[in-house]
Enzyme design. Structure first.
Site, PDB file in Angstrom:
ATOM      1  N   ASN A  60      45.357  47.793  42.160  1.00  0.00           N
ATOM      2  CA  ASN A  60      45.032  48.806  43.174  1.00  0.00           C
ATOM      3  C   ASN A  60      46.233  49.312  43.971  1.00  0.00           C
ATOM      4  O   ASN A  60      46.171  50.380  44.562  1.00  0.00           O
ATOM      5  CB  ASN A  60      43.911  48.306  44.098  1.00  0.00           C
ATOM      6  CG  ASN A  60      44.301  47.089  44.901  1.00  0.00           C
ATOM      7  OD1 ASN A  60      45.292  46.435  44.604  1.00  0.00           O
ATOM      8  ND2 ASN A  60      43.520  46.772  45.914  1.00  0.00           N
ATOM      9  N   GLU A 105      46.988  36.226  47.727  1.00  0.00           N
ATOM     10  CA  GLU A 105      46.208  37.231  48.456  1.00  0.00           C
ATOM     11  C   GLU A 105      45.033  37.586  47.556  1.00  0.00           C
ATOM     12  O   GLU A 105      45.213  38.209  46.509  1.00  0.00           O
ATOM     13  CB  GLU A 105      47.069  38.462  48.738  1.00  0.00           C
ATOM     14  CG  GLU A 105      46.304  39.542  49.475  1.00  0.00           C
ATOM     15  CD  GLU A 105      46.983  40.912  49.422  1.00  0.00           C
ATOM     16  OE1 GLU A 105      48.177  40.994  49.082  1.00  0.00           O
ATOM     17  OE2 GLU A 105      46.299  41.905  49.709  1.00  0.00           O
ATOM     18  N   CYS A 158      41.200  44.997  48.854  1.00  0.00           N
ATOM     19  CA  CYS A 158      40.741  43.665  49.286  1.00  0.00           C
ATOM     20  C   CYS A 158      40.305  43.712  50.732  1.00  0.00           C
ATOM     21  O   CYS A 158      39.411  42.970  51.151  1.00  0.00           O
ATOM     22  CB  CYS A 158      41.837  42.624  49.070  1.00  0.00           C
ATOM     23  SG  CYS A 158      43.343  42.964  49.965  1.00  0.00           S
TER      24      CYS A 158
END
Ligand code: G3H
Length: 484
Positions: A162, A258, A292
């Site tokens: 992304n 992450e 996220c």
């Protein structure tokens, strides 16, 4: 680009300062999520090539660690300049490869150049400390400790689809400024954008071997990279399941992960509902919710729920849906599987009594922005991360209930609280099990020098420019024993 193109659209991998075709003779097709055609091929490299890249990186790192911070800064400044000068080409690649709107893709490139420049400045201004021995009971004044940060070695940087440029550079830049070498493994969907970014780094004249770009099949090189004895640290951004597997396989080396999130937007009865609705919609639906940090559920006090739902619906109606080339905010998802998963979540919720306020329409992998009201805790969409444009509204009767539902999540990335009462905001914030809390704003990572933290299933370690540099160095103490 002539250096790296085998044919019009087959990209080489990069190691030891050279662009190469893999000995495997195999490539991987990269399909555009909205053009529905192959836009390029990347090399499917072998384990032996991974070995070569890693050991070359070790050799290069030894020399790099000897360079001054100013020397490192000069290479990275050139890299940032080069990215800006190739901005349009890279943004166009990001758009075609991961279906991000051209405007957002362009911003990603500029944000990356800013990130690199700030990283340089931060690294130039980071200093160690000295400690006196006599501050400890019985300690001697003649002992002085010099605590420095030294490079960690070779860092494995794994980036997600992304932010194929920004989240890659957010690992590579701190690693290099800290004196490390980097093995960069981009998400396969995102590998062409990552390649363009490395071309810019190559153009900056970085010493050979210091950065390698490895592309390939996860089944062949994924675990091999993670378990490799030559790896000294891993920085990974991606899905929680993959992150958990990675953490099990990588032994005794520092990890920064992450991962996913299920960020709640908590709306109190005294909130500025109009502003909250704007923030929630921007937070939930930017890049079709493929972030996220997207707001992935709304926990609203029942007294203001009807009004908020109306306002959120109005905002959703304003969203543009379609091709990233037209600048749409809602774009086709990265693949069909993602769209299928979202449909399963929606169907599950509807089967259990949720109501569609707007949306629930699909064309191929394009899911229209979908707002679900009256979502309850027995529905999957209350807990699972869709990574797409569906937003569940959960009505709560108290602040405590909102906190309880927020904390019952397996994730702990961020949360937003919307209220006009600062005391209430801090009271709720203090109870939330997340890395960051946003008061009256959407959940988001930036500005990029803020610490970025995921707890529970959302990750481990801290990013944010200074924290990333720290995570890619280790402390070393030299003790001076002075003559009395
Ligand atoms: O997808 C994960 C990213 O770290 C989110 O970054 O909040 O800037 O969109 P962002």
């Amino acid at each position: 680009m002539a250096t790296n193109e085998v044919t019009l659209s087959t990209y080489k991998f990069y190691m030891n300062g050279e662009w190469k075709e893999s000995q495997s003779g195999q490539t991987i097709d990269i399909m555009s999520p909205y053009l529905y055609e192959t836009i390029g091929k990347v090399q499917a490299i072998t384990k032996e090539e991974v070995d070569d890249a890693i050991w070359s990186a070790h050799d290069a790192q030894k020399e790099w660690a000897k360079t001054s911070l100013q020397q490192r800064a000069s290479y990275l400044n050139k890299w940032a300049d080069e990215l800006v000068s190739r901005q349009e080409e890279i943004a166009d690649t990001i758009m075609r490869e991961v279906g991000k709107s051209y405007k957002d893709a362009n911003n990603e490139v500029l944000r990356t150049a800013d990130f690199i420049r700030y990283t340089i400045e931060e690294a130039l201004h980071m200093h160690g400390e000295s400690m006196r021995g006599d501050s400890f009971p019985g300690g001697s004044k003649s002992k002085v400790a010099i605590v420095e940060r030294i490079p960690i070695g070779v860092v494995l940087a794994i980036s997600p689809f992304n932010y194929p440029v920004n989240l890659a550079a957010a690992k590579i830049a701190p690693a290099l400024m800290a004196g490390n070498a980097v093995i960069f493994k981009p998400a396969t969907q995102g590998a062409i954008s990552g390649t363009k970014m490395i071309e810019a780094l190559d153009e900056a004249g970085l010493p050979k071997g210091l950065v390698a770009l490895v592309t390939g099949k996860g089944s062949v090189i994924g675990d091999y990279l993670v378990e490799h004895k030559g790896m000294n640290m891993i920085s990974f951004t991606g899905g929680t399941n993959t992150g958990v597997q990675l953490a099990k396989k990588a032994t005794m080396i520092p990890l920064v992960l992450e991962l996913g999130g299920k960020d709640p937007g908590i709306v109190c009865e005294d909130a500025d509902l109009k502003e909250a609705a704007k923030q929630i919609v921007s937070g939930a639906f930017s890049y079709s919710g493929q972030r996220c940090t997207a707001i992935k559920r709304v926990l609203v006090h029942e007294k203001v729920a009807d009004e908020l739902v109306g306002l959120v619906k109005e905002e959703v109606e304003k969203l543009t849906v379609g091709s990233p080339e037209e600048g749409s905010m809602i774009v086709p998802l990265i693949d069909n599987r993602s769209a299928d998963f979202i449909q399963i979540l929606i169907a599950d919720a509807l089967g259990k009594g949720a109501e569609v306020v707007i949306g629930n329409k699909r064309e191929h992998n394009l899911i229209y922005p979908t707002l679900l009201d009256h979502v309850t805790e027995d529905m999957r969409v209350a807990w699972e991360e869709p990574f797409g444009p569906v937003l569940p509204i959960i009505r709560v009767s108290s602040e405590d209930e909102a906190v309880q539902i927020a904390n019952a999540s397996e994730y702990g990335l961020q949360a937003s609280i919307f209220t006009k009462d600062v005391n209430r905001a801090f009271r709720i914030s203090g109870k939330l099990e997340v890395g960051s809390v946003q008061i009256n704003g959407r959940t988001e990572r930036g500005p990029d020098h803020f610490p970025f933290i995921g707890i529970k299933g959302s990750g481990m370690g801290v990013q944010g420019i200074r924290k990333s540099i720290e995570s890619m160095t280790r402390e070393k103490v030299t003790v001076l024993n002075l003559a009395e």
